[in-house]
Design a protein around this motif. Sequence first.
Motif, PDB file in Angstrom:
ATOM      1  N   ASN B 390       0.728  -1.170  -0.044  1.00 40.67           N
ATOM      2  CA  ASN B 390       0.131   0.012  -0.205  1.00 40.67           C
ATOM      3  C   ASN B 390       0.769   1.120   0.022  1.00 40.67           C
ATOM      4  O   ASN B 390       1.987   1.279   0.568  1.00 40.67           O
ATOM      5  N   ARG B 392      -0.766   4.303   0.765  1.00 40.53           N
ATOM      6  CA  ARG B 392      -1.595   5.211   1.721  1.00 40.53           C
ATOM      7  C   ARG B 392      -2.335   4.320   2.590  1.00 40.53           C
ATOM      8  O   ARG B 392      -2.516   3.002   2.194  1.00 40.53           O
ATOM      9  N   ALA B 393      -2.760   4.962   3.569  1.00 44.98           N
ATOM     10  CA  ALA B 393      -3.574   4.162   4.640  1.00 44.98           C
ATOM     11  C   ALA B 393      -4.949   4.177   4.519  1.00 44.98           C
ATOM     12  O   ALA B 393      -5.568   5.120   3.673  1.00 44.98           O
ATOM     13  N   ALA B 394      -5.690   3.246   4.945  1.00 49.74           N
ATOM     14  CA  ALA B 394      -7.188   3.286   4.915  1.00 49.74           C
ATOM     15  C   ALA B 394      -7.945   4.477   5.619  1.00 49.74           C
ATOM     16  O   ALA B 394      -7.278   4.729   6.504  1.00 49.74           O
ATOM     17  N   ASN B 395      -9.030   4.674   4.992  1.00 47.03           N
ATOM     18  CA  ASN B 395      -9.677   5.820   5.868  1.00 47.03           C
ATOM     19  C   ASN B 395     -10.548   5.440   6.839  1.00 47.03           C
ATOM     20  O   ASN B 395     -11.544   4.655   6.570  1.00 47.03           O
ATOM     21  N   THR B 396     -10.247   5.666   8.099  1.00 49.12           N
ATOM     22  CA  THR B 396     -11.041   5.042   9.192  1.00 49.12           C
ATOM     23  C   THR B 396     -11.934   6.203   9.734  1.00 49.12           C
ATOM     24  O   THR B 396     -12.283   5.992  10.686  1.00 49.12           O
ATOM     25  N   HIS B 400     -16.990   3.532  10.211  1.00 47.20           N
ATOM     26  CA  HIS B 400     -16.458   2.624  10.978  1.00 47.20           C
ATOM     27  C   HIS B 400     -15.243   1.993  10.360  1.00 47.20           C
ATOM     28  O   HIS B 400     -15.091   1.785   9.527  1.00 47.20           O
ATOM     29  N   VAL B 401     -14.364   1.653  11.676  1.00 47.72           N
ATOM     30  CA  VAL B 401     -12.802   1.138  11.008  1.00 47.72           C
ATOM     31  C   VAL B 401     -13.161  -0.287  10.323  1.00 47.72           C
ATOM     32  O   VAL B 401     -12.568  -0.317   9.195  1.00 47.72           O
ATOM     33  N   GLU B 402     -14.153  -1.019  10.421  1.00 53.48           N
ATOM     34  CA  GLU B 402     -14.317  -2.383   9.516  1.00 53.48           C
ATOM     35  C   GLU B 402     -14.620  -1.944   8.212  1.00 53.48           C
ATOM     36  O   GLU B 402     -14.199  -2.712   7.369  1.00 53.48           O
ATOM     37  N   MET B 405     -11.928  -0.140   6.179  1.00 50.48           N
ATOM     38  CA  MET B 405     -11.062  -1.451   5.924  1.00 50.48           C
ATOM     39  C   MET B 405     -11.632  -2.141   4.744  1.00 50.48           C
ATOM     40  O   MET B 405     -10.877  -2.405   3.712  1.00 50.48           O
ATOM     41  N   PHE B 408     -11.448  -0.018   1.708  1.00 50.42           N
ATOM     42  CA  PHE B 408     -10.126   0.213   1.188  1.00 50.42           C
ATOM     43  C   PHE B 408      -9.357  -1.108   0.727  1.00 50.42           C
ATOM     44  O   PHE B 408      -8.582  -1.194  -0.575  1.00 50.42           O
ATOM     45  N   HIS B 409      -9.787  -2.464   1.249  1.00 54.10           N
ATOM     46  CA  HIS B 409      -9.545  -3.610   0.432  1.00 54.10           C
ATOM     47  C   HIS B 409      -9.978  -3.701  -0.912  1.00 54.10           C
ATOM     48  O   HIS B 409      -9.158  -4.063  -1.801  1.00 54.10           O
TER      49      HIS B 409
END
Lengths: 227, 774
Positions: B390, B392-396, B400-402, B405, B408-409
Amino acid sequence: MNILEVQNLCKTYGKGETEVRALDNVSFSVGKGEFISIVGESGSGKSTLLNVVGALDNPTSGEVLIDGKDIFSMPEKRLTVFRRQNIGFIFQSFNLIPELNVEQNITFPLLLDYQKPDKKYVEELLGILGLKERRKHLPSELSGGQQQRVAIGRALAARPAIIMADEPTGNLDSRNSQEVITLLKSMSAKYRQTILMITHNENHAEEADRVLRMTDGRLKDLGVAAR
Amino acid sequence: MKSYLGLIPQYERVHRKNNRISVLCIMLSVCLVMAIFSMADMAMRSQKNYFIKTGGEYHAALHDVEAETAEQVSSRVDVDLSGWVYQGSTGMLSGKAVSFVGANEETLESLTEMDVTDGVYPSLPDEALLNESAMRQLGLSVGDYVTVTVPDGTQKQYRLTGVLADMGSMLKADIWGMTLCEEGFLAIADENAADGTTYRIQFKNGAHIQESIKEIKEQFGLSDGQISENTALLGLMGQSESNIMQALYLIAAILVFLVLIAGTVMISASFHANVLERTKIYGLLRCLGASRKQVKHFVILQGLRQSAKGVPIGLLAGQIVTWAACLLLKSISGDRFSEVPLFEFSIVGILTGIVVGFLIVLLASLSPAKKASRVSPVAAISGSSQLTQNKRAANTKLFHVETGMGVFHALSGKKNLFLMTCSFAISIMLFLAFQVMVVFLNQGMPALAPSAGDVSITSAMGIEPLVIEEMEAIEGVDLVFGRMEYGGLSVSSDAETGTATLVSYEENQFKWAKEELNEGNTDGVLGGTGDILVSYRDGMQWKVGDAVTLHTPLGDKRVKIAGILSSTNASGEAGSLGYIICSEGLFVESVDAAGYTAVDIQLAGSGSDETVSAIRRLLPADTSIADKRLSNSESQSSYYTGAVFIYGFLLIIALITIFNIFNSMNASVAARTRQYGVMRSIGMGTGQLYKMIAAEAVTYAALGCVTGCIFGVPLNKMMFQFLIAGKWGTSWQLPAASLLLIVLLCFGSVVLAIIWPIQKIRKLSIVDTIKLQQ
């Protein structure tokens, strides 16, 4: 007061002739703020013990009480939430979430709990872990030592009752290994954090408050580490 | 193991499941391509047979040309068969019109739709063939003599040498047909014969028909009207230049392209799924000293081995699907679908299936090899290479985080995202493209309306209700319903004034009219005498609820418009204000009716020629009785052939969509199983895990649906304008129902696709999944 009570814990794999007793009537207790290390040969049952005590695996028989609560009497859903809030894990291979940056990885257990992370505490953790500059970096951009520090931060984030560390230095060089052990020790002291650590390294084991030895599924308390 | 390539079968044995999935993907893609091409081929063959049966197997026809020209045309090298078909002259036989046809035996059998069912072909001018129903109705048989009034009004006696098969068009028009030899026809021909007579040409196989037609035209100085092509037949042979055919070719090309893309995407997606695992083995090979070329050989052989398993099964499955579709048609009615080929092979279908199977597999399997050569051998075997590197990081923060993600996946793997979006989008595009074909089918060869009669009777004198009751009593008659019609009725209202044709419906017709209702309702019209229905026409001012005055022979009547119908089944001419439909009660109050003007009869399954004869016997000789059974079944068969094939394609596309999504989600979940284990150990609940997987799948589906709509809707519009708008003047509308259906299907398949991987994860213990990583 004991934060962890393990009573007559048994775990067997297979049946009949192929039966293996990974845990054989294991009982011990850990007080709040204690830093315990578990040593033993490969296959002696250390990881099984940690997995069962950490509620990742079910025992064949026996009881585990964390903060006075019998964890295996809880239904799956409650146990997940309990684990999230009361048990932190540190793995040998770090197991960070590759899609999340350092800060997100550290706050991940809180995010799973739909909680707003305590900014001050997160800042403090990042400071102690020496990761302030790298907070926006992804795991793939960090060294092994840095990754393990993130994992320690993640384990501490939810201020759990107990942290399970399964050979946290297994993938690190000696300098980074020493750093991690020192960090764990100081965390235990600073936050009165209970830590249960598996290690192969006798020197690291001796840094703990108490050393337990696993042999063929049986546990022996070696008492306070001789220092 | 004789060479390093011997590792392949052993590797396959160990990774049996993945290997099976790849083979299944190849099989399904080959099946899809093969079935679609074969079914299209079979549909074309059956249509071609149908056109030959109903129009004759001629390619071009000359009109109004000299015998000398015909002679010269027949001697051209590219002409296989040609001959005169004389038509247009009519006579009378036992009070009924008889249409004469003159041709020699070979021309009649090959170049016209006519068939001799019994006896021999007439060779003398006073010999003739008579159609089957005429023979039956007049009680004649082969060898009998019959006296016919020929076009000049004189009586001429013919000896019947054989029987001509009935044709739908003849029965529908309620006329008889008589075939004579060329001299026989020329002996009685009148001036009408010139219009109906053609010189029909069948070109040799492989001839460039359009060029030949152009040459003939130039060589003999023929006008456009003097030479015509058999558009339907040439169209199916790919040799037509007519606009509608050109549009159809373009559409066919687009569909072929889309189907090929669908096959490619599917195979690529399945190969991409286990790319990581393959990368590891190739990396290991490189580590042990294999050259890049050797790895390539390994990959190619591996792909070919999978193709060798998947392609034959795919071909077999495709063939079975095709035959099943043909059998389905035959099982509906063997007679009706006599032109549908059974147990025939389509070379085009088989070849495209093979090409797609082998070529795409090779292309798709080269991708892991490339990837393996790019990563260092050490990284490849250590497995430490992340699933995605990756940036860049996922937008949390947004979700919600799940959920964040999961999204993002879906978005992080560019190639996977592309393939998944494509597979959804192509399914939607194919669906929307075929939706136009369904509309085309409905417009071009409509299924029979429920009100269509098998036998239609019209009588200016009127048919008594009593006769209807008698007809209902005949064995084999299912339903009889009549209409009274009165043309030229003066009608006035505030909005419009003019004439209309007043038509009475009875219970059944009112029931069917509900389907034709544009607005309003029919309920009050049936029983009462104050409400009417009107037929829709362009520029209509009337609205539901308007009051209208009917100036009837029995006095003025003020009525209310209760509904507007899109069409009616009246047989008479419409007035300037169209048709007004009323109850029988209102009709009788308004017009001094003598009886029903038109009566339609629907036969039960047991209805036969005998039933039709029994109906004839009840009616006076001057009544026109149209036997529509044959023509109805012809139009029905075209509709059903089209419907079975087009809906068959749609079904295959839908199955492919589901399988593709299922396969990709499964692979995506399998690749992340270890990560899911870690997340669960940190405290992610199973519910949250499901949400994460669902978010990933929904992201693919949403992106795919949007892309599919962005490309599919304009494609639908373009095809609609090519195929339908130009021909029927219908304006394009967003196919909202079809769109909704396919979008629902996509999301439905997402739900199906994630159930299994979720179940799988649930069964795995956290410890086991983490161990995978260590």
